[in-house]
Design a protein around this motif. Structure first.
Motif, PDB file in Angstrom:
ATOM      1  N   PHE A  17       0.825  -1.213   0.000  1.00 46.07           N
ATOM      2  CA  PHE A  17       0.000   0.000   0.000  1.00 46.07           C
ATOM      3  C   PHE A  17       0.854   1.256   0.000  1.00 46.07           C
ATOM      4  N   SER A  18       1.989   1.212   0.693  1.00 47.74           N
ATOM      5  CA  SER A  18       2.905   2.350   0.706  1.00 47.74           C
ATOM      6  C   SER A  18       3.478   2.576  -0.696  1.00 47.74           C
ATOM      7  N   GLY A  19       3.843   1.496  -1.375  1.00 48.74           N
ATOM      8  CA  GLY A  19       4.334   1.605  -2.751  1.00 48.74           C
ATOM      9  C   GLY A  19       3.272   2.146  -3.681  1.00 48.74           C
ATOM     10  N   ARG A  20       2.043   1.689  -3.506  1.00 48.65           N
ATOM     11  CA  ARG A  20       0.927   2.180  -4.331  1.00 48.65           C
ATOM     12  C   ARG A  20       0.701   3.658  -4.084  1.00 48.65           C
ATOM     13  N   GLU A  37      12.190   1.582  -5.208  1.00 44.60           N
ATOM     14  CA  GLU A  37      12.863   2.756  -4.634  1.00 44.60           C
ATOM     15  C   GLU A  37      12.545   2.950  -3.150  1.00 44.60           C
ATOM     16  N   LEU A  38      11.653   2.137  -2.616  1.00 36.64           N
ATOM     17  CA  LEU A  38      11.195   2.288  -1.239  1.00 36.64           C
ATOM     18  C   LEU A  38      12.324   2.060  -0.242  1.00 36.64           C
ATOM     19  N   ASP A  39      12.397   2.899   0.759  1.00 35.98           N
ATOM     20  CA  ASP A  39      13.359   2.723   1.848  1.00 35.98           C
ATOM     21  C   ASP A  39      12.685   3.238   3.114  1.00 35.98           C
ATOM     22  N   PHE A  44       6.343   3.398   8.909  1.00 28.63           N
ATOM     23  CA  PHE A  44       5.790   3.749   7.608  1.00 28.63           C
ATOM     24  C   PHE A  44       5.452   5.226   7.595  1.00 28.63           C
ATOM     25  N   PRO A  45       5.646   5.919   6.469  1.00 28.46           N
ATOM     26  CA  PRO A  45       5.334   7.352   6.412  1.00 28.46           C
ATOM     27  C   PRO A  45       3.880   7.617   6.825  1.00 28.46           C
ATOM     28  N   GLY A  46       3.711   8.388   7.881  1.00 30.82           N
ATOM     29  CA  GLY A  46       2.380   8.703   8.375  1.00 30.82           C
ATOM     30  C   GLY A  46       1.643   7.515   8.949  1.00 30.82           C
ATOM     31  N   GLY A  47       2.362   6.445   9.260  1.00 29.40           N
ATOM     32  CA  GLY A  47       1.704   5.227   9.720  1.00 29.40           C
ATOM     33  C   GLY A  47       2.400   4.601  10.900  1.00 29.40           C
ATOM     34  N   PRO A  48       2.171   3.294  11.075  1.00 34.81           N
ATOM     35  CA  PRO A  48       2.668   2.596  12.264  1.00 34.81           C
ATOM     36  C   PRO A  48       4.163   2.301  12.210  1.00 34.81           C
ATOM     37  N   ASP A  49       4.722   2.056  13.396  1.00 37.77           N
ATOM     38  CA  ASP A  49       6.096   1.590  13.504  1.00 37.77           C
ATOM     39  C   ASP A  49       6.198   0.178  12.938  1.00 37.77           C
ATOM     40  N   ILE A  50       7.360  -0.174  12.437  1.00 40.39           N
ATOM     41  CA  ILE A  50       7.625  -1.540  11.997  1.00 40.39           C
ATOM     42  C   ILE A  50       7.885  -2.367  13.256  1.00 40.39           C
TER      43      ILE A  50
END
Length: 98
Positions: A17-20, A37-39, A44-50
């Motif tokens: 979903f982040s890639g989308r 290109e995701l890093d 997650f940007p604006g989202g939960p911790d990993i």
């Protein structure tokens, strides 16, 4: 045999979903390019911790023992838990847990 824990499946979907979102499109090639290109580090940007045994998601091509692997999250590690003798034991797929 190692099985994928539910948290890994959840973060897999969150990564897609982040890639989308980054691609701004449902086009498969655009999402694939965005994922390449995701890093993501820590959260997650604006989202939960990993919340996995690692805190970074980045897809790369790499060689291991003479074999090339493509588009793998090279920051990932796999931890498993077993109950042995009524106690939890943590291990990794590369270890034999006996």
């Amino acid at each position: 045999m190692c099985r994928t824990p539910n948290a890994r499946g959840l973060w897999g979907l969150t990564t897609i979903f982040s890639g989308r979102s980054t691609a701004g499109s449902d086009d498969g090639q655009a999402v694939r390019d965005a994922l390449a290109e995701l890093d993501i580090q820590g959260a997650f940007p604006g989202g939960p911790d990993i919340i996995l045994p690692y805190d970074r998601i980045k897809f790369e091509n790499h060689e291991f023992d003479g074999v090339w692997y493509w588009n793998n999250n090279t920051c990932a590690s796999v931890a498993i838990a077993q109950i042995q003798g009524g106690e939890y034991r943590t291990g990794y797929c590369s270890q034999a847990m006996s």
